[in-house]
Design a protein around this motif. Structure first.
Motif, PDB file in Angstrom:
ATOM      1  N   ARG A  53       0.713  -1.334  -0.067  1.00 16.06           N
ATOM      2  CA  ARG A  53      -0.080  -0.192  -0.058  1.00 16.06           C
ATOM      3  C   ARG A  53       0.815   1.239   0.134  1.00 16.06           C
ATOM      4  O   ARG A  53       0.351   2.156  -0.757  1.00 16.06           O
ATOM      5  CB  ARG A  53      -1.033   0.066   1.185  1.00 16.06           C
ATOM      6  CG  ARG A  53      -1.792  -1.075   1.063  1.00 16.06           C
ATOM      7  CD  ARG A  53      -2.933  -1.043   2.445  1.00 16.06           C
ATOM      8  NE  ARG A  53      -3.710  -2.005   2.238  1.00 16.06           N
ATOM      9  CZ  ARG A  53      -5.216  -2.074   2.457  1.00 16.06           C
ATOM     10  NH1 ARG A  53      -5.806  -0.674   2.789  1.00 16.06           N
ATOM     11  NH2 ARG A  53      -6.022  -2.966   2.654  1.00 16.06           N
ATOM     12  N   ALA A  81       1.081   3.902  -3.115  1.00 16.28           N
ATOM     13  CA  ALA A  81       0.650   5.233  -2.944  1.00 16.28           C
ATOM     14  C   ALA A  81       1.707   6.216  -3.452  1.00 16.28           C
ATOM     15  O   ALA A  81       1.407   7.284  -3.940  1.00 16.28           O
ATOM     16  CB  ALA A  81       0.206   5.500  -1.193  1.00 16.28           C
ATOM     17  N   LYS A  89       0.427  10.050  -4.090  1.00 18.78           N
ATOM     18  CA  LYS A  89      -0.444  10.182  -2.842  1.00 18.78           C
ATOM     19  C   LYS A  89       0.418  10.534  -1.636  1.00 18.78           C
ATOM     20  O   LYS A  89       1.560  10.010  -1.613  1.00 18.78           O
ATOM     21  CB  LYS A  89      -1.474   8.799  -2.304  1.00 18.78           C
ATOM     22  CG  LYS A  89      -2.605   8.684  -3.477  1.00 18.78           C
ATOM     23  CD  LYS A  89      -3.731   8.062  -2.861  1.00 18.78           C
ATOM     24  CE  LYS A  89      -4.678   7.741  -3.702  1.00 18.78           C
ATOM     25  NZ  LYS A  89      -5.990   7.017  -2.949  1.00 18.78           N
ATOM     26  N   THR A  90      -0.196  11.311  -0.867  1.00 21.48           N
ATOM     27  CA  THR A  90       0.867  11.608   0.199  1.00 21.48           C
ATOM     28  C   THR A  90       0.420  10.903   1.764  1.00 21.48           C
ATOM     29  O   THR A  90       1.189  10.885   2.782  1.00 21.48           O
ATOM     30  CB  THR A  90       0.636  13.109   0.664  1.00 21.48           C
ATOM     31  OG1 THR A  90      -0.769  13.703   0.971  1.00 21.48           O
ATOM     32  CG2 THR A  90       1.075  13.751  -0.509  1.00 21.48           C
ATOM     33  N   GLU A  91      -0.790  10.160   1.885  1.00 22.55           N
ATOM     34  CA  GLU A  91      -1.216   9.619   3.050  1.00 22.55           C
ATOM     35  C   GLU A  91      -2.018   8.489   2.698  1.00 22.55           C
ATOM     36  O   GLU A  91      -2.851   8.393   1.264  1.00 22.55           O
ATOM     37  CB  GLU A  91      -1.856  10.463   3.917  1.00 22.55           C
ATOM     38  CG  GLU A  91      -3.329  11.211   3.429  1.00 22.55           C
ATOM     39  CD  GLU A  91      -3.704  12.111   4.401  1.00 22.55           C
ATOM     40  OE1 GLU A  91      -4.961  11.650   4.785  1.00 22.55           O
ATOM     41  OE2 GLU A  91      -3.222  13.084   4.636  1.00 22.55           O
ATOM     42  N   ILE A  92      -1.965   7.283   3.621  1.00 23.51           N
ATOM     43  CA  ILE A  92      -2.704   6.163   3.344  1.00 23.51           C
ATOM     44  C   ILE A  92      -3.518   5.798   4.673  1.00 23.51           C
ATOM     45  O   ILE A  92      -3.033   6.360   5.806  1.00 23.51           O
ATOM     46  CB  ILE A  92      -1.987   4.988   2.776  1.00 23.51           C
ATOM     47  CG1 ILE A  92      -0.787   4.515   3.842  1.00 23.51           C
ATOM     48  CG2 ILE A  92      -1.591   5.338   1.355  1.00 23.51           C
ATOM     49  CD1 ILE A  92      -0.401   3.236   3.535  1.00 23.51           C
ATOM     50  N   GLU A 139       2.510  17.866   1.824  1.00 27.27           N
ATOM     51  CA  GLU A 139       2.044  18.120   0.329  1.00 27.27           C
ATOM     52  C   GLU A 139       3.279  19.067  -0.324  1.00 27.27           C
ATOM     53  O   GLU A 139       3.829  19.913   0.262  1.00 27.27           O
ATOM     54  CB  GLU A 139       1.069  19.047   0.575  1.00 27.27           C
ATOM     55  CG  GLU A 139       0.030  19.283  -0.702  1.00 27.27           C
ATOM     56  CD  GLU A 139      -0.629  17.917  -1.139  1.00 27.27           C
ATOM     57  OE1 GLU A 139      -0.697  17.605  -2.218  1.00 27.27           O
ATOM     58  OE2 GLU A 139      -1.182  17.222  -0.280  1.00 27.27           O
TER      59      GLU A 139
END
Length: 133
Positions: free
Chosen positions: A15, A19, A24-27, A69
């Motif tokens: 994951r 990401a 993506k910056t978070e999960i 970000e």
């Protein structure tokens, strides 16, 4: 989506890798003690920004912020070493080095999850879980 998996650390690593690949910056993942310990260690050695637990039902959720970000991810490559079909153990003398010391390994020892350097300092071997650089 099923929350049951045969290898929870491999699921977490996959994951994180996915990401990063899509930016993506978070999960958020279903948590376990082992996943949380691995995520905390990645945070401590500065490969991820933050790892924290969120209250939820039926169990808590692990929220991982990979990077802030506008920043690039600090992880170039992350792989699972020990798998359910083939466990990889290392004594103190056999702890692998990653990228000539620029990366690190996470090892499950009798004293908990440690980096390769911490395991060498404490003279402990164990199961090699993750390579990251």
């Amino acid at each position: 989506m099923s929350i049951q998996t045969s290898d929870p650390v491999a699921d977490l690593i996959t994951r994180i890798r996915n990401a990063i690949a899509v930016g993506k910056t978070e999960i958020r993942v279903p948590t376990s003690k082992l996943k949380f310990a691995v995520a905390e260690k990645l945070q401590k050695i500065n490969y991820i920004e933050k790892a924290e637990l969120e209250k939820a039902e039926p169990r808590e959720i692990l929220h991982i912020v990979i990077n802030n970000e506008g920043e690039n991810a600090r992880i170039n490559e992350i792989t699972k070493v020990s798998k359910p079909g083939r466990r990889v153990y290392a004594s103190v003398e056999e702890i692998p080095r990653v990228k000539s010391g620029r990366g690190t390994v996470l090892i499950s020892t009798s004293k908990g999850i440690m980096t390769g350097q911490e395991a060498l300092k404490n003279k402990l071997g164990g199961e090699v879980l993750v390579k990251v650089w």
